[in-house]
Design a protein around this motif. Structure first.
Motif, PDB file in Angstrom:
ATOM      1  N   VAL A   1       0.823  -1.216   0.000  1.00 28.60           N
ATOM      2  CA  VAL A   1       0.000   0.000   0.000  1.00 28.60           C
ATOM      3  C   VAL A   1       0.857   1.266   0.000  1.00 28.60           C
ATOM      4  CG1 VAL A   1      -1.932  -1.173   1.153  1.00 28.60           C
ATOM      5  CG2 VAL A   1      -0.403   0.239   2.482  1.00 28.60           C
ATOM      6  N   ARG A   2       2.071   1.177   0.531  1.00 32.07           N
ATOM      7  CA  ARG A   2       2.933   2.362   0.507  1.00 32.07           C
ATOM      8  C   ARG A   2       3.521   2.615  -0.882  1.00 32.07           C
ATOM      9  NH1 ARG A   2       4.748   0.265   5.315  1.00 32.07           N
ATOM     10  NH2 ARG A   2       6.596  -0.596   4.311  1.00 32.07           N
ATOM     11  N   ASN A   3       3.559   1.583  -1.695  1.00 32.82           N
ATOM     12  CA  ASN A   3       4.230   1.728  -2.989  1.00 32.82           C
ATOM     13  C   ASN A   3       3.282   1.710  -4.187  1.00 32.82           C
ATOM     14  OD1 ASN A   3       7.200   1.886  -2.421  1.00 32.82           O
ATOM     15  ND2 ASN A   3       6.677   0.076  -1.236  1.00 32.82           N
ATOM     16  N   LEU A   4       1.986   1.850  -3.940  1.00 33.41           N
ATOM     17  CA  LEU A   4       1.018   1.814  -5.048  1.00 33.41           C
ATOM     18  C   LEU A   4       1.285   2.933  -6.051  1.00 33.41           C
ATOM     19  CD1 LEU A   4      -2.210   1.039  -3.007  1.00 33.41           C
ATOM     20  CD2 LEU A   4      -1.093  -0.487  -4.668  1.00 33.41           C
ATOM     21  N   ALA A   5       1.592   4.115  -5.537  1.00 32.69           N
ATOM     22  CA  ALA A   5       1.820   5.241  -6.438  1.00 32.69           C
ATOM     23  C   ALA A   5       3.051   4.991  -7.304  1.00 32.69           C
ATOM     24  CB  ALA A   5       1.989   6.517  -5.625  1.00 32.69           C
ATOM     25  N   THR A   6       4.123   4.518  -6.662  1.00 32.63           N
ATOM     26  CA  THR A   6       5.343   4.247  -7.428  1.00 32.63           C
ATOM     27  C   THR A   6       5.086   3.180  -8.491  1.00 32.63           C
ATOM     28  OG1 THR A   6       6.639   4.777  -5.478  1.00 32.63           O
ATOM     29  CG2 THR A   6       7.755   3.535  -7.211  1.00 32.63           C
ATOM     30  N   MET A   7       4.381   2.124  -8.101  1.00 34.15           N
ATOM     31  CA  MET A   7       4.131   1.048  -9.067  1.00 34.15           C
ATOM     32  C   MET A   7       3.242   1.518 -10.209  1.00 34.15           C
ATOM     33  SD  MET A   7       3.978  -2.445  -6.793  1.00 34.15           S
ATOM     34  CE  MET A   7       2.778  -1.954  -5.570  1.00 34.15           C
ATOM     35  N   THR A   8       2.402   2.519  -9.933  1.00 33.87           N
ATOM     36  CA  THR A   8       1.572   3.088 -10.997  1.00 33.87           C
ATOM     37  C   THR A   8       2.432   3.979 -11.895  1.00 33.87           C
ATOM     38  OG1 THR A   8      -0.311   3.059  -9.491  1.00 33.87           O
ATOM     39  CG2 THR A   8      -0.545   4.387 -11.483  1.00 33.87           C
ATOM     40  N   ARG A   9       3.286   4.777 -11.247  1.00 34.00           N
ATOM     41  CA  ARG A   9       4.134   5.704 -12.001  1.00 34.00           C
ATOM     42  C   ARG A   9       5.090   4.991 -12.934  1.00 34.00           C
ATOM     43  NH1 ARG A   9       5.627   9.298  -7.587  1.00 34.00           N
ATOM     44  NH2 ARG A   9       7.369   7.871  -7.428  1.00 34.00           N
TER      45      ARG A   9
END
Ligand code: CA
Length: 551
Positions: free
Chosen positions: A278-286
């Protein structure tokens, strides 16, 4: 002509700017009178809500000192009970952040009597489950005590009691924090280890090399550390991906230069702990890994929907709420990063928030969920989370009960601003996504605080209510009658033995609840046990002689 004596002095109607005659009320930070919670409730509030970021009325430093004083009084009154409470709250994952528990444990280990100190040191492995927690404990301990034998033995046991493979994982993943590292601690505690655990520790203190990765079986505990070293030398993303697949390397072990590569994240995602996910959702999307209708999105949605895994991970609802709000915003809190949020991920986070609370059966009572939306609630943080105010967080908390109990009514109240009476129905329900709900509540007009309004609202509208839940910091001051007096009026006029739950959203000492009335309860907002506590309290039929109905 008679003087209206009772207009000036009455136990039934007293302005909030004065204490109820004969009561134990104290003056709160807003200049109004309310009750104070006992030190044990204060301990719970501190463990769950922390003091990071301070509150509307108190700086972080002031709030921390006040809380630490309360913890110290608990330690003095009953040290072993204090330690047991710290361990239970920490171990069950009831708090969004483990730091207050680590701090309180260090305080008990430093300031308690002999029995308390040894109980606190024995509880270190239960409260300090990761290297980061252990570094925090040692750092906090230095504020209370020197490096005596007891502390050395407790830190040594933390290393000695770990399976070699788990030890290697801790050494590779949590390298240092707050100026402390495993190298420092292993040197200071002089623990005697044997076999692969000893080789891993020697590596961590910089005294021992490792066998070549190719000579080690993947099951060998040292293989993880050798893979960690190999990742530092890797020449291609494919090398990193292979190391992740074969040795289970986690993100903390991967050099930063590879963390923009979608194939690396794809490999990490396979065994990624939920908290990291959940902390890395944005990075994985980016980086392009998470895209609408993609296979990686399916894996994320399945992981968040796995309730057993969610429970085991101790992922706190606040972490999910924060992740949802951040991810939905499409931009990072700190930096310039932007991404397009994937709707399936948003919905999965929303559902996981509710699932992260203990599941309970509905009581089928009639609930009035009343949010204090006054100014101070917008100026207080919850558990040190940036950009999440106590008033926004309380909306999410109210929806947890709304999702369980069919007979509920949600209102927001402030001294003035919306509705003739300062209280109005809020158009929110668990059917709405939490990021939209918190945003809506965050944008409501604010005014002074009158925590009697929920009961007055129910009286005026002739609403039948079994349980009032007021989400507040209890800094009430702006009313012609005290909340407990309004509740007693409500009980008398309706004949319903209505109960009051104060959902404390700020770690201060104040409460609306009269400690001598068994029909009132203090609960700490964002305790994952809230649904159980509310359910049990609402279902107790026998309130004994202390309902306040006979006065
Ligand atoms: Ca207020």
């Amino acid at each position: 002509m008679t003087i209206p004596y009772t207009h000036h002095f009455s136990t039934r109607i007293t302005p909030q700017s004065e204490p109820i005659p004969g009561s134990k009320q104290i003056c709160n930070s807003a200049g109004g009178y309310c009750f104070s919670v006992d030190d044990w409730t204060r301990l719970d509030r501190f463990l769950i809500l922390g003091s990071e970021g301070g509150s509307y009325y108190a700086t972080e430093r002031t709030l921390t000192v006040q809380n630490a004083e309360a913890v110290r009084r608990c330690v003095a009154a009953d040290g072993p009970r204090t330690v047991a409470r710290i361990a239970v709250v920490s171990e069950a994952g009831r708090a969004p952040n483990n730091d207050p528990a680590v701090f309180a444990l260090a305080l008990a280990a430093g300031m308690g009597d002999a029995a308390t100190r040894s109980a606190a040191l024995a509880a270190v492995p239960r409260v300090c489950r990761t290297g980061t927690h252990l570094f925090g404990f040692v750092q906090a301990s230095e504020g209370f005590r020197g490096w005596g034998r007891g502390l050395k033995r407790a830190v040594g046991a933390w290393y000695a009691d770990r399976e070699p493979r788990e030890l290697a994982y801790q050494l590779a993943k949590y390298q240092q924090r707050g100026g402390w590292s495993h190298r420092d601690l292993l040197r200071l505690c002089h623990v005697k280890l044997t076999g692969p655990a000893n080789a891993a520790a020697q590596w961590a203190v910089g005294k021992g090399g490792l066998p070549g990765l190719e000579t080690l079986a993947t099951s060998d505990p040292l293989a993880l550390l050798a893979a960690f070293e190999a990742a530092n030398r890797a020449a291609t993303a494919a090398d990193i991906v292979r190391l992740i697949h074969e040795h289970g390397l986690v993100r903390e072990c991967i050099p930063t230069r590879w963390l923009t590569d979608a194939t690396v994240w794809d490999a990490l995602l396979e065994k990624m702990p939920l908290g990291a996910m959940v902390r890395n959702l944005a990075t994985m999307t980016r980086v392009g890994l998470l895209a609408p209708r993609g296979d990686a999105v399916e894996r994320v949605v399945a992981a968040l929907g796995d309730h057993e895994r969610l429970r085991r991970s101790r992922l706190h609802p606040v972490s999910l709420l924060v992740a949802l709000r951040t991810y939905a915003s499409g931009r990072g809190v700190r930096g310039a990063g932007v991404w397009n949020p994937v709707p399936e991920v948003l919905n999965a986070l929303d559902a996981a928030f509710y699932a992260a609370f203990a599941h309970v059966e509905p009581t089928r009572k009639r609930w009035l969920l009343a949010l204090d939306v006054s100014g101070s609630m917008a100026g207080s943080m919850v558990a040190g989370v940036p950009n999440l105010s106590a008033r926004e967080a309380s909306a999410a908390m109210a929806l947890v009960t709304a999702a369980t109990e069919p007979a509920h009514h949600i209102i927001g109240f402030t001294g003035y601003g919306h509705g003739a009476n300062g209280a109005a129905t809020l158009p929110i329900s668990p059917g709405h996504r939490l990021d939209a709900v918190t945003q809506m509540v965050g944008g409501l007009p604010m005014g002074p605080t009158d925590c009697a309004l929920p009961m007055l609202y129910a009286l005026e509208r002739e609403l039948a209510v079994d349980v009032f839940v007021v989400y507040t910091d209890s800094e009430t001051w702006h009313g012609a009658v005290h909340p407990v007096q309004a509740l007693r009026q409500y009980r008398e006029r309706t004949g319903i033995a209505a109960k009051l739950v104060v959902m404390g959203m700020v770690s201060n000492e104040f409460t609306l609840a009269d400690p001598d009335d068994a029909g009132m309860l203090d609960v700490v907002g964002f305790d994952t046990a809230v649904p159980q506590l509310l359910g049990q309290f609402a279902s107790q039929d026998d309130l004994g002689d202390r309902t306040g109905l006979t006065f």
